[in-house]
Design a protein around this motif. Structure first.
Motif, PDB file in Angstrom:
ATOM      1  N   THR A  64      62.549  30.236 -65.047  1.00 34.78           N
ATOM      2  CA  THR A  64      63.496  31.107 -65.748  1.00 34.78           C
ATOM      3  C   THR A  64      63.235  31.093 -67.248  1.00 34.78           C
ATOM      4  O   THR A  64      63.274  32.136 -67.911  1.00 34.78           O
ATOM      5  N   VAL A  65      62.964  29.919 -67.788  1.00 36.00           N
ATOM      6  CA  VAL A  65      62.699  29.807 -69.220  1.00 36.00           C
ATOM      7  C   VAL A  65      61.428  30.556 -69.576  1.00 36.00           C
ATOM      8  O   VAL A  65      61.391  31.346 -70.532  1.00 36.00           O
ATOM      9  N   TYR A  66      60.359  30.322 -68.818  1.00 35.38           N
ATOM     10  CA  TYR A  66      59.092  31.008 -69.097  1.00 35.38           C
ATOM     11  C   TYR A  66      59.236  32.518 -68.963  1.00 35.38           C
ATOM     12  O   TYR A  66      58.705  33.278 -69.783  1.00 35.38           O
ATOM     13  N   LYS A  67      59.958  32.951 -67.930  1.00 38.17           N
ATOM     14  CA  LYS A  67      60.104  34.386 -67.686  1.00 38.17           C
ATOM     15  C   LYS A  67      60.809  35.085 -68.832  1.00 38.17           C
ATOM     16  O   LYS A  67      60.451  36.209 -69.200  1.00 38.17           O
ATOM     17  N   ASN A  68      61.805  34.430 -69.410  1.00 38.11           N
ATOM     18  CA  ASN A  68      62.621  35.081 -70.435  1.00 38.11           C
ATOM     19  C   ASN A  68      62.149  34.823 -71.857  1.00 38.11           C
ATOM     20  O   ASN A  68      62.438  35.622 -72.756  1.00 38.11           O
ATOM     21  N   PHE A  69      61.437  33.719 -72.093  1.00 35.34           N
ATOM     22  CA  PHE A  69      61.051  33.365 -73.465  1.00 35.34           C
ATOM     23  C   PHE A  69      59.560  33.154 -73.636  1.00 35.34           C
ATOM     24  O   PHE A  69      59.086  33.072 -74.774  1.00 35.34           O
ATOM     25  N   GLY A  70      58.817  33.047 -72.547  1.00 39.74           N
ATOM     26  CA  GLY A  70      57.376  32.920 -72.652  1.00 39.74           C
ATOM     27  C   GLY A  70      56.870  31.553 -73.073  1.00 39.74           C
ATOM     28  O   GLY A  70      55.686  31.388 -73.342  1.00 39.74           O
ATOM     29  N   GLY A  71      57.739  30.569 -73.184  1.00 35.75           N
ATOM     30  CA  GLY A  71      57.312  29.236 -73.599  1.00 35.75           C
ATOM     31  C   GLY A  71      58.030  28.780 -74.848  1.00 35.75           C
ATOM     32  O   GLY A  71      58.969  29.425 -75.336  1.00 35.75           O
ATOM     33  N   LYS A  72      57.583  27.660 -75.382  1.00 40.87           N
ATOM     34  CA  LYS A  72      58.274  27.055 -76.524  1.00 40.87           C
ATOM     35  C   LYS A  72      58.266  27.930 -77.778  1.00 40.87           C
ATOM     36  O   LYS A  72      59.307  28.052 -78.440  1.00 40.87           O
ATOM     37  N   PRO A  73      57.155  28.555 -78.148  1.00 43.13           N
ATOM     38  CA  PRO A  73      57.196  29.412 -79.351  1.00 43.13           C
ATOM     39  C   PRO A  73      58.220  30.535 -79.250  1.00 43.13           C
ATOM     40  O   PRO A  73      58.929  30.832 -80.215  1.00 43.13           O
ATOM     41  N   GLY A  74      58.325  31.146 -78.070  1.00 38.75           N
ATOM     42  CA  GLY A  74      59.303  32.210 -77.886  1.00 38.75           C
ATOM     43  C   GLY A  74      60.729  31.712 -77.990  1.00 38.75           C
ATOM     44  O   GLY A  74      61.608  32.402 -78.517  1.00 38.75           O
ATOM     45  N   LEU A  75      60.960  30.497 -77.514  1.00 39.14           N
ATOM     46  CA  LEU A  75      62.286  29.904 -77.633  1.00 39.14           C
ATOM     47  C   LEU A  75      62.640  29.622 -79.086  1.00 39.14           C
ATOM     48  O   LEU A  75      63.755  29.871 -79.532  1.00 39.14           O
ATOM     49  N   VAL A  76      61.687  29.084 -79.830  1.00 41.36           N
ATOM     50  CA  VAL A  76      61.949  28.797 -81.245  1.00 41.36           C
ATOM     51  C   VAL A  76      62.245  30.092 -81.989  1.00 41.36           C
ATOM     52  O   VAL A  76      63.166  30.158 -82.805  1.00 41.36           O
ATOM     53  N   ARG A  77      61.481  31.134 -81.708  1.00 41.68           N
ATOM     54  CA  ARG A  77      61.743  32.431 -82.332  1.00 41.68           C
ATOM     55  C   ARG A  77      63.161  32.908 -82.005  1.00 41.68           C
ATOM     56  O   ARG A  77      63.891  33.377 -82.876  1.00 41.68           O
ATOM     57  N   ALA A  78      63.562  32.761 -80.746  1.00 39.52           N
ATOM     58  CA  ALA A  78      64.881  33.229 -80.318  1.00 39.52           C
ATOM     59  C   ALA A  78      66.002  32.465 -81.007  1.00 39.52           C
ATOM     60  O   ALA A  78      66.984  33.068 -81.453  1.00 39.52           O
ATOM     61  N   ILE A  79      65.878  31.152 -81.108  1.00 38.74           N
ATOM     62  CA  ILE A  79      66.966  30.398 -81.729  1.00 38.74           C
ATOM     63  C   ILE A  79      66.980  30.616 -83.245  1.00 38.74           C
ATOM     64  O   ILE A  79      68.049  30.574 -83.872  1.00 38.74           O
ATOM     65  N   TYR A  80      65.813  30.899 -83.834  1.00 40.11           N
ATOM     66  CA  TYR A  80      65.802  31.227 -85.266  1.00 40.11           C
ATOM     67  C   TYR A  80      66.496  32.564 -85.494  1.00 40.11           C
ATOM     68  O   TYR A  80      67.312  32.703 -86.415  1.00 40.11           O
ATOM     69  N   GLU A  81      66.190  33.550 -84.662  1.00 42.10           N
ATOM     70  CA  GLU A  81      66.824  34.862 -84.800  1.00 42.10           C
ATOM     71  C   GLU A  81      68.328  34.766 -84.565  1.00 42.10           C
ATOM     72  O   GLU A  81      69.105  35.444 -85.246  1.00 42.10           O
ATOM     73  N   ASP A  82      68.738  33.932 -83.625  1.00 38.12           N
ATOM     74  CA  ASP A  82      70.170  33.712 -83.409  1.00 38.12           C
ATOM     75  C   ASP A  82      70.843  33.191 -84.673  1.00 38.12           C
ATOM     76  O   ASP A  82      71.961  33.589 -85.012  1.00 38.12           O
ATOM     77  N   SER A  83      70.162  32.288 -85.365  1.00 32.60           N
ATOM     78  CA  SER A  83      70.755  31.665 -86.553  1.00 32.60           C
ATOM     79  C   SER A  83      71.005  32.684 -87.658  1.00 32.60           C
ATOM     80  O   SER A  83      71.939  32.526 -88.451  1.00 32.60           O
ATOM     81  N   LEU A  84      70.185  33.723 -87.712  1.00 31.89           N
ATOM     82  CA  LEU A  84      70.335  34.724 -88.766  1.00 31.89           C
ATOM     83  C   LEU A  84      71.564  35.606 -88.555  1.00 31.89           C
ATOM     84  O   LEU A  84      71.981  36.312 -89.474  1.00 31.89           O
ATOM     85  N   LEU A  85      72.125  35.579 -87.357  1.00 33.94           N
ATOM     86  CA  LEU A  85      73.324  36.375 -87.087  1.00 33.94           C
ATOM     87  C   LEU A  85      74.535  35.811 -87.803  1.00 33.94           C
ATOM     88  O   LEU A  85      75.513  36.521 -88.041  1.00 33.94           O
TER      89      LEU A  85
END
Length: 219
Positions: A64-85
């Protein structure tokens, strides 16, 4: 006959409700993944955190994690973008744009920028520093992400500066690029790192400092 007419509508409504509920559950699950990933990344670092560990903490499969975020770099990008909200309801960028378009008091606007910094920096700066550390450790994907987020932040500051110059809210003769450089410096994670993480300032004191520094250099 009446039942025959009503039955299809009832079934359609039920299917719509079920689909909406599934989407809500999926979104909640992904929010949990991002939250657990943030906790683990900031506690253990990029290299020591695994997708398996994140999946276990979030109660989902690694697939599920790989499917939605593509791995650790994608997760870091997602949580960084969340922080900007930010944490104030509508995204911080939307509120910032509205303030720039409606404010008639430049000094009050700089104070408001400081408050936005107080809100966003405690969320975004630690993730940025995580990216920087991973990039310094030789991770090519994190080095690319570091460049990407810095370029995006500068573009955002230039956007802000052009709006302010266009409305005549800044000091006469100050160019948009000069103003963007000041704003880029004042919103740097390194400044938050120095004053809050190293020197122990509160986020509120830091935001006040940012607002006053912007006013002193832009107005």
């Amino acid at each position: 006959m009446q039942n025959a007419v009503n039955a299809p509508g009832k079934h359609t409504s039920r299917r719509s409700y079920d689909a909406r509920r599934r989407r809500q559950l999926a979104e909640e699950s992904l929010r949990t993944v991002r939250a657990r990933a943030r906790e683990l990344f900031l506690a253990k670092g990029f290299g020591a955190t695994t997708i398996a560990g994140i999946a276990e903490a979030a109660g989902v499969s690694a697939e599920t994690v790989y499917k939605n975020f593509g791995g650790k770099p994608g997760l870091v990008r997602a949580i960084y973008e969340d922080s900007l909200l930010g944490a104030g309801g509508p995204p911080a960028e939307e509120r910032s744009d509205l303030a720039q378009l409606t404010s008639t008091d430049p000094a009050a606007l700089m104070e408001q920028f400081g408050r936005f910094t107080t809100e966003v920096s405690p969320l975004g700066a630690p993730v940025f520093l995580l990216i920087r550390e991973a990039a310094a450790g030789g991770d090519a994907t994190m080095a690319a992400l570091l460049n990407e987020v810095e370029e995006a932040r500068y573009r955002r500051m230039l956007h802000n500066a052009r709006q302010l110059v266009g409305r005549g809210l800044l000091r006469p003769g100050l160019s948009a690029r000069e103003a963007a450089d000041v704003m880029f410096t004042c919103t740097a994670a390194e400044l938050y790192e120095t004053l809050v993480l190293k020197r122990g300032w509160s986020a509120e004191r830091y935001g006040t400092f940012v607002g006053r520094t912007l006013a002193a250099n832009l107005l």
